[in-house]
Design a protein around this motif. Sequence first.
Motif, PDB file in Angstrom:
ATOM      1  N   MET A   1       0.833  -1.174   0.000  1.00 21.39           N
ATOM      2  CA  MET A   1       0.000   0.000   0.000  1.00 21.39           C
ATOM      3  C   MET A   1       0.879   1.240   0.000  1.00 21.39           C
ATOM      4  SD  MET A   1      -3.071   1.000   2.587  1.00 21.39           S
ATOM      5  CE  MET A   1      -4.287   0.132   1.651  1.00 21.39           C
ATOM      6  N   GLN A   2       0.509   2.232  -0.771  1.00 16.87           N
ATOM      7  CA  GLN A   2       1.292   3.452  -0.875  1.00 16.87           C
ATOM      8  C   GLN A   2       1.057   4.351   0.338  1.00 16.87           C
ATOM      9  OE1 GLN A   2       0.383   5.320  -4.588  1.00 16.87           O
ATOM     10  NE2 GLN A   2       1.886   4.092  -5.656  1.00 16.87           N
ATOM     11  N   PRO A   3       2.065   5.132   0.702  1.00 19.94           N
ATOM     12  CA  PRO A   3       1.890   6.034   1.850  1.00 19.94           C
ATOM     13  C   PRO A   3       0.906   7.160   1.523  1.00 19.94           C
ATOM     14  CG  PRO A   3       4.015   6.387   0.820  1.00 19.94           C
ATOM     15  CD  PRO A   3       3.400   5.204   0.143  1.00 19.94           C
ATOM     16  N   ILE A   4       0.250   7.642   2.556  1.00 21.67           N
ATOM     17  CA  ILE A   4      -0.687   8.759   2.448  1.00 21.67           C
ATOM     18  C   ILE A   4       0.015   9.991   2.988  1.00 21.67           C
ATOM     19  CG2 ILE A   4      -2.875   9.675   3.273  1.00 21.67           C
ATOM     20  CD1 ILE A   4      -3.773   6.717   3.542  1.00 21.67           C
ATOM     21  N   PHE A   5       0.034  11.060   2.216  1.00 19.92           N
ATOM     22  CA  PHE A   5       0.661  12.307   2.638  1.00 19.92           C
ATOM     23  C   PHE A   5      -0.425  13.259   3.111  1.00 19.92           C
ATOM     24  CE2 PHE A   5       3.555  10.409  -0.407  1.00 19.92           C
ATOM     25  CZ  PHE A   5       4.743  10.453   0.294  1.00 19.92           C
ATOM     26  N   HIS A   6      -0.188  13.873   4.280  1.00 23.09           N
ATOM     27  CA  HIS A   6      -1.186  14.758   4.870  1.00 23.09           C
ATOM     28  C   HIS A   6      -0.468  15.904   5.578  1.00 23.09           C
ATOM     29  CE1 HIS A   6      -5.219  15.645   6.254  1.00 23.09           C
ATOM     30  NE2 HIS A   6      -4.756  15.817   7.478  1.00 23.09           N
ATOM     31  N   SER A   7      -1.056  17.081   5.536  1.00 26.59           N
ATOM     32  CA  SER A   7      -0.507  18.241   6.218  1.00 26.59           C
ATOM     33  C   SER A   7      -1.225  18.404   7.559  1.00 26.59           C
ATOM     34  CB  SER A   7      -0.694  19.491   5.360  1.00 26.59           C
ATOM     35  OG  SER A   7      -0.117  20.601   5.983  1.00 26.59           O
ATOM     36  N   ILE A   8      -0.445  18.524   8.647  1.00 28.39           N
ATOM     37  CA  ILE A   8      -1.011  18.702   9.978  1.00 28.39           C
ATOM     38  C   ILE A   8      -0.451  19.980  10.599  1.00 28.39           C
ATOM     39  CG2 ILE A   8      -1.336  16.228  10.366  1.00 28.39           C
ATOM     40  CD1 ILE A   8       1.214  16.317  12.112  1.00 28.39           C
ATOM     41  N   GLN A   9      -1.104  20.454  11.658  1.00 26.51           N
ATOM     42  CA  GLN A   9      -0.621  21.626  12.386  1.00 26.51           C
ATOM     43  C   GLN A   9      -0.221  21.221  13.789  1.00 26.51           C
ATOM     44  OE1 GLN A   9      -3.689  24.651  12.119  1.00 26.51           O
ATOM     45  NE2 GLN A   9      -2.395  25.744  10.691  1.00 26.51           N
ATOM     46  N   HIS A  15       2.604  25.454  13.652  1.00 32.53           N
ATOM     47  CA  HIS A  15       3.415  25.254  12.446  1.00 32.53           C
ATOM     48  C   HIS A  15       2.848  24.098  11.617  1.00 32.53           C
ATOM     49  CE1 HIS A  15       7.029  25.291   9.968  1.00 32.53           C
ATOM     50  NE2 HIS A  15       7.125  23.985  10.151  1.00 32.53           N
ATOM     51  N   SER A  16       2.738  24.292  10.320  1.00 30.31           N
ATOM     52  CA  SER A  16       2.230  23.261   9.420  1.00 30.31           C
ATOM     53  C   SER A  16       3.359  22.310   9.030  1.00 30.31           C
ATOM     54  CB  SER A  16       1.639  23.919   8.173  1.00 30.31           C
ATOM     55  OG  SER A  16       1.118  22.955   7.313  1.00 30.31           O
ATOM     56  N   THR A  17       3.090  21.015   9.126  1.00 30.13           N
ATOM     57  CA  THR A  17       4.079  19.983   8.836  1.00 30.13           C
ATOM     58  C   THR A  17       3.440  18.916   7.961  1.00 30.13           C
ATOM     59  OG1 THR A  17       5.104  20.323  11.001  1.00 30.13           O
ATOM     60  CG2 THR A  17       5.647  18.291   9.867  1.00 30.13           C
ATOM     61  N   ASP A  18       4.175  18.415   6.986  1.00 33.88           N
ATOM     62  CA  ASP A  18       3.696  17.320   6.147  1.00 33.88           C
ATOM     63  C   ASP A  18       4.186  16.003   6.736  1.00 33.88           C
ATOM     64  OD1 ASP A  18       2.463  19.014   4.321  1.00 33.88           O
ATOM     65  OD2 ASP A  18       4.289  19.247   3.148  1.00 33.88           O
ATOM     66  N   ILE A  19       3.269  15.033   6.850  1.00 35.80           N
ATOM     67  CA  ILE A  19       3.633  13.705   7.330  1.00 35.80           C
ATOM     68  C   ILE A  19       3.197  12.670   6.299  1.00 35.80           C
ATOM     69  CG2 ILE A  19       3.499  14.312   9.776  1.00 35.80           C
ATOM     70  CD1 ILE A  19       0.810  12.791   9.850  1.00 35.80           C
ATOM     71  N   SER A  20       3.827  11.518   6.342  1.00 36.38           N
ATOM     72  CA  SER A  20       3.387  10.408   5.501  1.00 36.38           C
ATOM     73  C   SER A  20       2.998   9.269   6.430  1.00 36.38           C
ATOM     74  CB  SER A  20       4.474   9.979   4.524  1.00 36.38           C
ATOM     75  OG  SER A  20       5.530   9.361   5.204  1.00 36.38           O
ATOM     76  N   VAL A  21       1.877   8.627   6.113  1.00 36.13           N
ATOM     77  CA  VAL A  21       1.320   7.571   6.945  1.00 36.13           C
ATOM     78  C   VAL A  21       1.118   6.333   6.099  1.00 36.13           C
ATOM     79  CG1 VAL A  21      -0.675   6.909   8.325  1.00 36.13           C
ATOM     80  CG2 VAL A  21       0.136   9.256   8.393  1.00 36.13           C
TER      81      VAL A  21
END
Length: 66
Positions: A1-9, A15-21
């Motif tokens: 399964m491919q990772p999901i990229f999401h922006s969180i605060q 501060h806004s940070t991009d994470i991969s799940v």
Amino acid sequence: MQPIFHSIQCPFCGHSTDISVEATDEDQDYTEDCSNCCNPMHIRVHIDELRHRVQIFVDADDEQYY
């Protein structure tokens, strides 16, 4: 399964940070430090199989639940 990229605060500094799940069959619960203020962010990943979506919850690691 491919990772999901999401922006969180960050709940501390905003501060806004991009994470991969990696969306696995099980829910995930982990802590990741903010890249800006270095405070720990509590990240929970819930797989909603009924609606076919992934939910990401972010809160401060020091919050109390009653």
